[in-house]
Enzyme design. Structure first.
Site, PDB file in Angstrom:
ATOM      1  N   GLN A 185       0.824  -1.206   0.000  1.00 40.92           N
ATOM      2  CA  GLN A 185       0.000   0.000   0.000  1.00 40.92           C
ATOM      3  C   GLN A 185       0.860   1.259   0.000  1.00 40.92           C
ATOM      4  OE1 GLN A 185      -2.502   0.385   3.469  1.00 40.92           O
ATOM      5  NE2 GLN A 185      -3.558   2.198   2.718  1.00 40.92           N
ATOM      6  N   GLU A 196      10.488  -1.851  -2.536  1.00 40.95           N
ATOM      7  CA  GLU A 196      10.397  -3.265  -2.171  1.00 40.95           C
ATOM      8  C   GLU A 196       9.161  -3.410  -1.309  1.00 40.95           C
ATOM      9  OE1 GLU A 196      12.235  -6.162   1.033  1.00 40.95           O
ATOM     10  OE2 GLU A 196      13.764  -5.009  -0.033  1.00 40.95           O
ATOM     11  N   CYS A 254      11.378  -9.583   4.879  1.00 35.93           N
ATOM     12  CA  CYS A 254      10.719  -9.560   3.569  1.00 35.93           C
ATOM     13  C   CYS A 254      10.915 -10.871   2.822  1.00 35.93           C
ATOM     14  CB  CYS A 254      11.236  -8.393   2.745  1.00 35.93           C
ATOM     15  SG  CYS A 254      13.006  -8.113   2.883  1.00 35.93           S
ATOM     16  N   GLU A 290       0.638 -11.359   2.150  1.00 37.02           N
ATOM     17  CA  GLU A 290       1.758 -11.459   3.082  1.00 37.02           C
ATOM     18  C   GLU A 290       1.262 -11.211   4.502  1.00 37.02           C
ATOM     19  OE1 GLU A 290       6.266  -9.609   3.542  1.00 37.02           O
ATOM     20  OE2 GLU A 290       4.671  -8.378   2.693  1.00 37.02           O
TER      21      GLU A 290
END
Length: 551
Positions: A245, A266, A303, A395
């Site tokens: 977002q 990223e 990540c 995620e």
């Protein structure tokens, strides 16, 4: 070093007038009393960007040796902060001290890597095609190419790496190495840590007698400072690590400018792990235990956390699930970086648990009275459910993962084709799996920036060959990496000089090669071999030889 709550704009320390904010300790779920940080606004953005624009032409023309020394000075100044930096980062993030010590070492290591990259000069891409006045039917002019920095860069500090992806992290290091001034917007989750590192960079700028606009550090509540930075006409590129977002919001701002600019964001990745039959048959339990360790490392706030596991259904997969589940049940709940991240993780696990045909097969130890502490979780479902449920591809950003049972290899291939772009995809294989792995690899090459075998994706080496990027939505631009030596390429563009007199050419393209660099000359790589001259106290060569290297 005394923290004052002030922003750093060039050589000045200024208190913002856009409101006050205290740093926060997620482990105690309480504010850190001192200092109170003054938030910035559009006025501070304008001042920082103006200084950066003034510094740009001066900074990009300093010698490579001086630029490298500056980057090394940042590394040394960070080390000089000693335990104060680690203690402050621990208080603001809840991350264990050994983890933060390792992250500091990584931060210093990547700064030193970029200092070496600068000294080597290969990143400049020096290329010369000499004039060919006798060429028929038309002569060729003299053409010379070198890369130059884009201009001032805005960097957004990341929440999950308060050092390595923050004020002096990879985006800042690579931009400074490219010759671009940097303005960092500190992450609100580690204001004091950011201020300490910012002072270390500011001091290095002064020590190396560089223009003050080479570096600034801003604080900002909400979106105002970030949006003003990305929208400013003097900012030429953006580095960001965070949510999808947030990254897409910055991309929209950058694309809406009269002069659009690149945003290297990223964002989102679930990093699938494919378990092949041969590997499961020979070592399902060992893979399961190692997977649990990777999943829960750092409370899953990486990540590259392995958020999806895909395998052909059968007894060997059951062995993996049993071993992974048993290992997870012994994993303690861990403090997450912020209450917001903790709440988002809890909401993510609740969403997955509500999907039909999804079973939670294991949980870690409960948090008890510990604040903002994530409990690990493992879920299982089948491939058809994944293919029809977007919730399973989101995620969760924490120590939770979903195991997907595929009926056969063709269904496993469908899953691979279905998943979005990823930072990493992992294969657990034995020799007997090579034929099937070969069938899968063309799909994975389209889907991921890094493909690894018989390991787990948590852990990103800082080196020349590393790629930490991937197709959307893992990043906003799959052509580049945010980790490793080639991260510098994000902040460079090529410039070609046609028939420019030698005296006016940048040193990197002068005929005598005063910097002593490898160059591509008339289609052949050429390097100096005999030192005969002296520039800035260092000897360089003019006698040259060729070496056949692939282009």
């Amino acid at each position: 070093m005394i923290l004052t709550g002030e922003m750093l704009i060039g050589f000045s320390a200024l208190r913002g007038t856009g409101g006050d904010k205290r740093a926060f300790n997620p482990a105690t779920n309480s504010d850190i009393a001192e200092p109170v940080f003054g938030m910035g606004g559009s006025e501070e953005v304008e001042r920082a960007v103006s200084l950066a624009a003034q510094a740009f032409d001066v900074y990009r023309h300093v010698t490579l040796a001086k630029r490298a020394a500056f980057i090394e000075a940042i590394a040394e100044n960070i080390l000089k902060l000693g335990d104060e930096l680690i203690e402050r980062a621990h208080a603001e993030t809840g991350l264990p001290v050994p983890r933060l010590q390792g992250e500091r070492a990584r931060t210093v290591g990547q700064l030193r890597l970029f200092a070496k990259v600068v000294r080597d000069g290969h990143f400049l891409g020096s290329t010369i095609d000499h004039a060919q006045p006798e060429r028929q039917p038309l002569p060729r002019v003299d053409l010379r190419l070198a890369k130059m920095p884009l201009g001032p860069v805005a960097v957004f500090g990341a929440s999950n790496f308060p050092l390595a992806f923050s004020v002096a992290g990879g985006d800042t290091a690579s931009a400074l190495a490219a010759g671009a001034p940097v303005i960092v917007k500190a992450h609100g989750a580690h204001l004091g840590t950011s201020a300490l590192v910012g002072r270390a960079i500011q001091r290095a700028v002064k020590e190396q007698d560089l223009p003050e606009g080479v570096f600034s550090l801003l604080f900002g509540a909400g979106r105002n400072v970030g949006e003003a930075l990305v929208g400013h006409p003097q900012i030429k590129a953006v580095g960001f690590t965070g949510s999808r977002q947030g990254g897409l919001a910055l991309v929209r701002i950058a694309n809406a400018r009269p002069e659009p600019i690149p945003v290297y964001a990223e964002m989102s990745s679930i990093n699938p792990v494919f378990l092949f039959p041969g590997a499961l048959a020979s070592r399902a339990e060992a893979i399961g235990r190692a997977f649990a360790d990777s999943l829960t490392m750092g409370a899953g706030q990486f990540c590259t956390n392995p958020g999806l596991v895909v395998a052909i259904d059968g007894p060997d997969l059951d062995r993996f699930i049993g071993a992974a589940g048993n290992a997870l049940t012994t994993k303690p709940a861990q403090t997450m970086l912020t209450p917001g991240i903790f709440d988002a993780y809890c909401e993510g696990t609740r969403t997955v648990a509500k999907v039909p045909d999804v079973t939670r097969v294991a949980q870690g130890e409960p948090a008890g009275k510990r604040q903002n502490s994530a409990q690990a979780a493992l879920y299982v479902t089948d491939a058809q459910r994944l293919l029809t449920s977007t919730e399973l591809e989101a995620e969760m950003f924490g120590p939770a993962s979903v195991v997907i049972r595929a009926r056969d290899f063709d269904e496993l291939l469908k899953v691979a084709e279905h998943v979005e772009g990823q930072l990493t995809i992992t294969l657990q294989i034995d020799a007997a799996d090579h034929a099937d792995a070969r069938r899968l690899l063309p799909v994975l090459e389209r889907k991921a920036g890094r493909i690894l075998v018989n390991g787990f994706p948590t852990g990103v080496e800082v080196c020349h060959a590393m790629v930490h990027g991937g197709p959307f939505p893992s990043t906003s631009n799959s052509m580049f990496t945010s980790v490793g030596a080639t991260a510098i390429d994000r902040f460079l563009r090529p410039v070609c000089y046609q028939d420019l007199p030698d005296a006016l050419l940048p040193d990197v393209l002068k005929e005598a090669n005063p910097l002593g660099l490898w160059r591509l000359v008339d289609g052949e790589f050429i390097t100096p071999t005999q030192a005969v001259g002296c520039v800035d106290g260092l000897q360089f060569a003019t006698k040259q030889r060729t070496m056949n290297l692939p282009i």
